[in-house]
Every structure is written in C-alpha cells, then in structure tokens.
Design a protein around this motif. Structure first.
Motif, PDB file in Angstrom:
ATOM      1  N   GLU A 296     -11.915  32.278  33.393  1.00 45.76           N
ATOM      2  CA  GLU A 296     -10.506  31.857  33.096  1.00 45.76           C
ATOM      3  C   GLU A 296     -10.132  30.584  33.765  1.00 45.76           C
ATOM      4  O   GLU A 296      -9.680  29.606  33.017  1.00 45.76           O
ATOM      5  CB  GLU A 296      -9.418  32.654  33.152  1.00 45.76           C
ATOM      6  CG  GLU A 296      -8.096  32.310  32.429  1.00 45.76           C
ATOM      7  CD  GLU A 296      -7.154  33.593  32.250  1.00 45.76           C
ATOM      8  OE1 GLU A 296      -6.064  33.361  31.626  1.00 45.76           O
ATOM      9  OE2 GLU A 296      -7.782  34.787  32.358  1.00 45.76           O
ATOM     10  N   LEU A 297     -10.434  30.476  35.010  1.00 42.63           N
ATOM     11  CA  LEU A 297      -9.860  29.401  35.918  1.00 42.63           C
ATOM     12  C   LEU A 297     -10.960  28.076  35.480  1.00 42.63           C
ATOM     13  O   LEU A 297     -10.387  26.842  35.260  1.00 42.63           O
ATOM     14  CB  LEU A 297     -10.099  29.478  37.366  1.00 42.63           C
ATOM     15  CG  LEU A 297      -9.551  28.539  38.103  1.00 42.63           C
ATOM     16  CD1 LEU A 297      -8.373  28.387  38.140  1.00 42.63           C
ATOM     17  CD2 LEU A 297      -9.973  29.044  39.539  1.00 42.63           C
ATOM     18  N   ALA A 298     -12.236  28.330  35.318  1.00 45.44           N
ATOM     19  CA  ALA A 298     -13.099  27.085  35.040  1.00 45.44           C
ATOM     20  C   ALA A 298     -12.790  26.561  33.564  1.00 45.44           C
ATOM     21  O   ALA A 298     -12.637  25.448  33.171  1.00 45.44           O
ATOM     22  CB  ALA A 298     -14.424  27.692  35.173  1.00 45.44           C
ATOM     23  N   LEU A 299     -12.275  27.560  32.515  1.00 50.15           N
ATOM     24  CA  LEU A 299     -12.219  27.111  31.393  1.00 50.15           C
ATOM     25  C   LEU A 299     -10.945  26.361  31.212  1.00 50.15           C
ATOM     26  O   LEU A 299     -10.665  25.237  30.431  1.00 50.15           O
ATOM     27  CB  LEU A 299     -11.931  28.253  30.510  1.00 50.15           C
ATOM     28  CG  LEU A 299     -13.510  28.840  29.996  1.00 50.15           C
ATOM     29  CD1 LEU A 299     -13.221  30.029  28.907  1.00 50.15           C
ATOM     30  CD2 LEU A 299     -14.227  27.771  29.267  1.00 50.15           C
ATOM     31  N   ALA A 300     -10.011  26.804  32.189  1.00 52.40           N
ATOM     32  CA  ALA A 300      -8.667  26.215  31.888  1.00 52.40           C
ATOM     33  C   ALA A 300      -8.711  24.537  32.628  1.00 52.40           C
ATOM     34  O   ALA A 300      -8.233  23.709  32.186  1.00 52.40           O
ATOM     35  CB  ALA A 300      -7.584  26.693  32.805  1.00 52.40           C
ATOM     36  N   GLY A 301      -9.618  24.569  33.564  1.00 51.73           N
ATOM     37  CA  GLY A 301      -9.863  22.954  34.160  1.00 51.73           C
ATOM     38  C   GLY A 301     -10.432  22.250  33.071  1.00 51.73           C
ATOM     39  O   GLY A 301     -10.472  21.058  33.005  1.00 51.73           O
TER      40      GLY A 301
END
Length: 401
Positions: A296-301
């Motif tokens: 989720e964090l990598a996708l958001a960035g």
C-alpha cells in the motif's frame, strides 16, 4: 478566468460528466436487456463509441474549419444528447448498439471545445487554457461515477440516461451564447505576422514549431503510457490491499493530484521539452515502482508520482500544441489530436489484455514504462528540428508540414 473560457469549460464538463460517468454501469444496461453478464458483446460495445469518436474526429475537425468551431461544439453537445435519449428508450440490444454508434459518431466535445478556444483565446495563454479543459475532464471522471451511483438508487438505468441527456443539451443551448468564431480573423489575431492577399489567402504561412505527425506521435505515446495502467489495476492491487475502498482511492489518486496541481501551481514551467522529458521520466519511474511493488505505501507514493507525471505531460504537450497549430486549421489539428489519444487508449486496453494473459497482472506497468521512455527521444527530435514553415493547406492536402 474570462467568460468565454468559463462557458466552454461548463459545456465540456456537462458532456464529460455524461460520457465518463455511464460506461461503468453499461453492463447493467445489457443485462436489463437480456444479455448474460459475461457476454463478449459488453466488452466490445464498451469500446465501440470511443473507437468511432476517434475515427470520425478528423472529419469533424474539417467540418469545424469549414463551418465554424462554435457550430462543431453545438453539434457535438446536441448529438450526444440525442444519442442518450435513444439509449434511454432502446428496447433491444441492436437498438442499443445503434444508439451508442450515434454517440460515438457525434462525439468529440473535447476536440470541439479545444479548437474553439484555440481560435478565440490569445496564443500565449492557449497552453494554460488546454490544461483547464483537461481539468474539467478529470473533475467529471472523479465526480460522475459517484453521483450516478446515487442516481441509480432512485431511477432505472435507462431513465437515468434520459435525465442525463438534459446536461449536454443545456451545454448546447449555452454554447449558442458564445461569440461566433471566424477562421480568417482569428488566424490573423493569433498570428500577427501572417500577410493576406486581396482575396484573403495567406501569402506567407506562419512558422510551425513541429509537424502534426510529430505532435500526434508524442500524444499517442503519452496516452498509451497513461491508459495502459488502468484496466487491470483492481485485480493487480487486490492481493496486497484488503480494502476495495483503498484500492479505489489509489486508482483515482493520479487524477486528484492533477486537480490539485492545476489551480495551485500558478507559476508555469516555460520549457515544453523539459516538461515533457521530466513527465516521461516520472511516469516511467512510477510505473516501474508499481511493476515491482504492490504494498500500500509503495503504491500510494507511485500513484502520486504518476499524477505529477500526468500533469507535467499535459502541460508540456499543450505548450507544444500552442506553438505548433495553425489557427485556420484548428479544427483539423485538435480533431487529429483527440483521435490519436482515443486510438492510443484503445490500443492500450488491447495491449494490457494481451500482456496480462501472457505475463502477470503487473505487466501493464512495464508497458507504460517502455512507452514513456520511447517518447523521450521523440521529444529530443522535435526540439532539435525546431521550427519549419507550414505548407499552405486546402481541402485536398493533409496537415503534415
């Protein structure tokens, strides 16, 4: 923002809200008419209006140059309204397909709006103006599905189509209040160096920074890189993210970034080539992150970075368009650009399906990165070739320069 720009943006938003909101619910319409939910007809008809709009765009562009860009804008809005009424009263699948065919053939509101603005707004403000038409499209893309989801709770889908038909018709009536455009007068206004002979023909055509072929090629690669990531995002993200709402937010995040950047960044970056190169590099980087990581964090960035790349790309391409188009042929220019963008979108959908079936759900991001990087030498080529004098066009000569 002046009255003409605000009026055209309002007309375009009414059309975009209608067109972009309903495709999500199109499968429901087919099942209501007796088709099974897994029918291949649904996928075909989903892309059919877009394909027809792309194929008919250059023809409508020539009509706009001949009879006026305001006329073309009114034609697109009124045609869309009639098509939606027909969808609303269709009683069979063949009749529904005919109505959607009319929608595709009479479409092209974005091209009509852009060509009208190109001949009524000063050239130096055109790039920013085109950014605002994209702003209106993305606003419709975000708001329409949510608003229509509420509408379906109270109306049958076909009834909702009839209600929605009022929006582009209101836009068409509003467009009647716009000032008429004149190819000759506006060509002189936007290109003061143009000299005319006694019968009004251009005796020394203005310099055109880049050819139609080069600009359309850049537009195609940019649109492909953007759209190829859309179709399979939900199944791609689902294994790593449990919440469907979170996936939906990640999906629309690039469009939200565009909507935030457009009004907030008042100081524009002046170099179109720098903007395009940075955009393609940013899109490629974001696509590679999404190709390799699905948490989720990598996708958001990555999605935020992707949105920045989309904004920079449109900003740079619109600057290039403003330097390159001829006012007397604005309809053909923007009709071709819109057609190329839509055809690239169709190709992106097909390419994504092929890649996923032969590789993994992450493979469309790899295609996006490849297309983005392929655009960078093209930007360099356009920048190096510089300005060229346009050939004088007529009804039998295409706009290639």
């Amino acid at each position: 923002m002046n009255r003409v720009l605000l009026a055209v943006l309002s007309c375009h938003f009414l059309a975009a809200f209608t067109v972009l909101g309903m495709p999500l619910y199109l499968p429901l319409l087919f099942t209501d008419l007796g088709l099974p939910s897994n029918s291949p007809w649904i996928g075909f008809v989903f892309a059919w209006p877009t394909l027809l709009t792309a194929l008919s765009g250059p023809l409508w562009g020539k009509v706009a140059d001949r009879f006026g860009r305001r006329f073309s804008l009114i034609r697109a809005l009124a045609g869309l309204s009639i098509a939606f009424v027909w969808v609303g009263v269709a009683t069979s699948v063949p009749e529904l397909v005919m109505a959607l065919t009319l929608q595709g053939l009479m479409g092209g509101t974005l091209a009509a709006a852009n060509s009208y603005l190109a001949t009524t707004m000063p050239r130096e403000t055109l790039a920013a103006t085109l950014n605002w038409t994209q702003f209106s499209a993305r606003m419709a893309l975000l708001t329409a599905p949510l608003v229509l989801a509420v509408g379906i709770e109270y109306l049958k889908l076909q009834q909702l189509y009839i209600v929605l038909a009022a929006l582009p018709m209101l836009g068409a009536l509003y467009a009647f209040t716009l000032p008429k455009d004149s190819s000759q007068s506006n060509s002189a206004h936007l290109n003061p160096a143009v000299k005319k002979d006694a019968i009004g023909n251009e005796t020394n055509p203005p310099d055109q920074y880049a050819s139609t072929l080069a600009v359309c090629s850049l537009q195609a690669l940019f649109c492909f890189a953007m759209v190829v990531t859309f179709p399979y995002f939900l199944p791609y993200a689902a294994p790593g993210i449990a919440s469907t709402t979170a996936i939906a937010l990640l999906y629309v995040l690039p469009h939200l970034v565009y909507l935030l950047l457009q009004p907030l960044l008042k100081k524009r970056f002046p170099n179109w080539a720098f903007n395009c190169q940075l955009s393609m590099l940013t899109l490629a980087t974001a696509a590679c992150i999404q190709w390799q990581f699905s948490n989720e964090l990598a996708l958001a960035g990555a999605r935020i970075l992707f949105g920045v790349g989309i904004w920079m790309g449109y900003h740079g391409i619109h600057q290039l368009v403003a330097k390159s188009f001829q006012a007397a042929h604005a309809g053909a220019w923007f009709g071709s650009l819109d057609s190329v963008g839509k055809l690239a979108g169709v190709a992106a959908g097909i390419g994504a399906g092929f890649a996923v079936s032969h590789m993994t759900l992450a493979s469309p991001f790899l295609l996006s990165a490849v297309a983005s990087l392929a655009a960078m030498p093209l930007v360099y080529h356009i920048q190096k070739t510089g300005s060229r004098q346009c050939l004088k066009l007529n009804s039998t000569v295409s706009t290639t320069c």
